[in-house]
Design a protein around this motif. Structure first.
Motif, PDB file in Angstrom:
ATOM      1  N   ALA A  89       0.760  -1.195  -0.034  1.00 34.77           N
ATOM      2  CA  ALA A  89       0.009  -0.136   0.060  1.00 34.77           C
ATOM      3  C   ALA A  89       0.942   1.373  -0.131  1.00 34.77           C
ATOM      4  O   ALA A  89       0.445   2.330  -0.414  1.00 34.77           O
ATOM      5  N   ARG A  90       2.082   1.152   0.647  1.00 30.51           N
ATOM      6  CA  ARG A  90       2.901   2.210   0.738  1.00 30.51           C
ATOM      7  C   ARG A  90       4.418   1.649   0.502  1.00 30.51           C
ATOM      8  O   ARG A  90       4.706   0.814   1.290  1.00 30.51           O
ATOM      9  N   ILE A  91       5.257   2.272  -0.230  1.00 31.95           N
ATOM     10  CA  ILE A  91       6.690   2.103  -0.304  1.00 31.95           C
ATOM     11  C   ILE A  91       7.498   3.208   0.081  1.00 31.95           C
ATOM     12  O   ILE A  91       7.444   4.259  -0.173  1.00 31.95           O
ATOM     13  N   ASP A  92       8.257   3.077   1.077  1.00 25.72           N
ATOM     14  CA  ASP A  92       9.087   3.972   1.788  1.00 25.72           C
ATOM     15  C   ASP A  92      10.351   3.315   1.909  1.00 25.72           C
ATOM     16  O   ASP A  92      11.165   3.916   3.014  1.00 25.72           O
ATOM     17  N   TRP A  93      10.902   2.761   1.278  1.00 24.08           N
ATOM     18  CA  TRP A  93      12.077   1.702   1.438  1.00 24.08           C
ATOM     19  C   TRP A  93      13.545   2.514   1.282  1.00 24.08           C
ATOM     20  O   TRP A  93      14.275   2.525   2.221  1.00 24.08           O
ATOM     21  N   PHE A  94      13.596   3.371   0.363  1.00 21.97           N
ATOM     22  CA  PHE A  94      14.404   4.366  -0.130  1.00 21.97           C
ATOM     23  C   PHE A  94      14.285   5.677   0.225  1.00 21.97           C
ATOM     24  O   PHE A  94      13.335   6.271   0.378  1.00 21.97           O
TER      25      PHE A  94
END
Length: 612
Positions: A89-94
């Motif tokens: 639902a959300r990507i904030d890896w980088f």
């Protein structure tokens, strides 16, 4: 004071343990359309919808800070099944937003490949990566940037036990050079999640649950608030709790006590604070769903049971057997559904509702002005009077010995021809009993739309018919007759429109097949099949999800083979997730403001039939 200190400590330790980058986060809602287009363009199954995945426990080693904060236990990874392409639902890896966006696009490209479920997870993802980069070499720079950024976040080998270090080294090598590592070394703990790969063991539900559709729900009350949470949850079916069993779990200082798990009934305990309710939902690993076991006030359930014969509409005939498409078997099931034509028993002739008269008058004037004007048609074989120009030319040719046998000598004063017919098929399922903006129900909007549609077409003289449909299992698909092609629009038809009511489910493919048969019997050059709905196909049996979508899509394909022009008008805000696959990109329209549907529907018909 203790609570205040506890909140401060929680914020402090959670912030210290954070490893993601919320300032660079990309939401699935922002990019879902681009992901869907890329997935299908690269060969992915067009019938899959893009939805948020479920967070699952990964079991990998956590740092002492993570353990104190109680974080980093679950992760959202990409996976695919027969119904959905599931993405975080959300990507904030980088730390950079463009990298998080690239990860969404890479996962869509990876999932578009042919997945061999017989291969182990480690080998499968290497094979998928290698084939994706080979088929689409333009993705190579993007993949390399993602790998470089991900390796910087992976644990250092010197900080891991020997077995975990060997597994981590193999993963890093496989990321740099896909296909270069044959197998993953065994380790006591699972390796850290790899967000560039598909899920190692997707949480597939194997229970024998019965899916509850949107129509199988209590209608929302006027004034109620709905919170749309895009994050997907894991769920299970259970029995309704009685509140009398189980022991209370408690903690006394540092002493923990063993206790039995107690089911808690949240059905009747509505949380007024929506943020608190959402937080409580986020804290649940598994959401248990049960049907209320309270006794009903009446034995007649409108949404699940058929009404008593004395109160039901009148059936016309014994029913019509129709096929249904099974996409898993890739074949039609002959005589699989029974469609029952119905006629409203309680319908009485009525006048046009007073609140619609002004709009109807305006639309009639618009449509009357758009009717092709009457002109003289010359050179006819038959007509109201002699065509003098054609007669003089005929005499001249006769004297010269050149007479045209095909020349007509008459002319006629008549209007232009409109060789078309329209069948409007309205969804009357239980979902149309819902409220729109706390002002009107969907069924009332549909009713007003049918009134104005019929008033407008009555002014043009075009052939048109109107039917409604709902269903309860494949053995009872209700097909309500409102107006046939042979009938004129009058007070009797208005009475049938006034009598429509919501009920049951939406077996769309069966209704479309019968409507197509009726429309194809009209020998016209432009047959228009207009579908009016507020949701997607569904029913009590397996007719939900991908099955219902594919059957409806096949029914429309059959309609086009008959020379019909299908078009869908919907007020479903989520229609863009499935209607392009069912109808095609140019054969549907979403009415964003449902209250505008009654006025927009006739004007849409005018555009489709090129009146304007």
């Amino acid at each position: 004071m203790e609570e205040h200190v506890g909140q401060l400590w929680h914020r402090l330790i959670t912030r210290a343990a954070a490893t993601h980058y919320p300032q660079a986060a990309v939401e699935l809602t922002e990019i879902s359309k681009a992901v869907g287009v890329l997935f299908r363009a690269l060969g992915g199954d067009g019938g899959l919808r893009v939805e948020a995945t479920t967070a699952t426990a990964h079991g990998a080693r956590r740092t002492w800070l993570h353990r104190i904060a109680g974080t980093h236990q679950q992760v959202e990874l990409c996976w695919r099944d027969a119904e959905l392409l599931r993405l975080p639902a959300r990507i904030d890896w980088f730390p950079k937003k463009n990298l998080n966006r690239d990860l969404y696009l890479w996962l869509a490209a990876l999932a578009a490949g042919n997945i061999d479920h017989s291969l182990p997870w480690f080998e499968l993802n290497q094979e998928l990566t290698k084939k994706t980069l080979h088929r689409f070499p333009g993705l190579q720079p993007r993949y390399e940037r993602l790998v470089e950024a991900l390796l910087a976040l992976r644990p250092e080998l010197r900080h891991l036990p020997p077995d975990e270090a060997a597994a981590e080294q193999a993963i890093q090598q496989a990321l740099r050079q896909p296909g270069s590592v044959a197998e993953l070394p065994a380790a006591k703990r699972p390796a850290q999640p790899v967000p560039l790969w598909l899920h190692p063991s997707p949480p597939i539900n194997t229970s024998s649950d019965v899916t509850v559709s949107d129509d199988d729900a209590t209608t929302k009350q006027s004034g109620s608030e709905t919170v749309d949470d895009k994050r997907r949850r894991r769920g299970e079916r259970t029995e309704m709790p009685d509140g009398n069993k189980g022991l209370l779990a408690f903690r006394l200082e540092s002493l923990f006590s063993m206790a039995d798990y107690t089911k808690v009934d949240r059905c009747t305990d509505d949380e007024e604070d929506t943020e608190a309710a959402k937080k409580a939902l986020d804290d649940m690993d598994m959401v248990s769903v049960a049907r209320d076991n309270k006794p009903a006030k009446t034995s007649l359930r409108f949404d699940l049971d058929l009404p008593a014969p004395a109160y039901d509409d009148t059936p016309l005939g014994e029913g019509i057997l129709l096929p249904e498409w099974d996409y898993k078997m890739q074949q039609l099931r002959p005589d699989y559904c029974c469609l029952q034509p119905m006629l409203a028993t309680t319908a009485q002739p009525v006048a046009l509702p007073s609140n619609l008269k002004r709009t109807a008058h305006h639309l009639r004037r618009q449509f009357e002005a758009l009717i092709p004007k009457r002109v003289w048609h010359k050179g006819q074989q038959d007509g109201s009077e002699i065509d003098l120009d054609a007669y003089l030319l005929h005499v001249t040719e006769r004297h010269s010995g050149r007479v045209s046998a095909e020349r007509g000598l008459y002319r006629d004063f008549r209007g232009g021809s409109r060789d078309l017919a329209c069948l409007l098929l309205a969804d009357l399922s239980l979902s149309t009993d819902a409220w729109v903006n706390n002002k009107a129900r969907v069924i009332e909007i549909i009713r007003d739309s049918l009134f104005l549609f019929a008033e407008s077409l009555g002014a043009t003289g075009d052939q048109f018919a109107m039917y409604g449909f709902s269903s309860r299992h494949r053995s009872h698909v209700r097909f309500h007759t409102i107006k046939t092609f042979e009938q004129s629009y009058d007070a009797t038809v208005r009475g049938r429109i006034q009598a429509i009511k919501p009920g049951f489910y939406t077996r769309m493919g069966t209704a479309i097949r019968h409507a197509s048969t009726l429309l194809s019997q009209q020998k016209v050059s432009q047959p228009l099949l207009l579908l009016l709905t507020d949701g997607k196909p569904n029913d009590l049996d397996q007719y939900e999800g991908r099955y219902g979508v594919e059957d409806t899509r096949m029914a429309l394909h059959e309609a086009r083979k008959l020379g019909l022009q299908p078009f869908c008008v919907t007020i479903d805000e989520k229609a863009s997730d499935y209607l392009p696959h069912i109808f095609g990109t140019n054969s549907y329209v979403v009415i964003r403001n449902p209250s505008e549907l009654p006025r927009e529907l006739p004007l849409l018909y005018a555009r489709l039939t090129q009146l304007t």
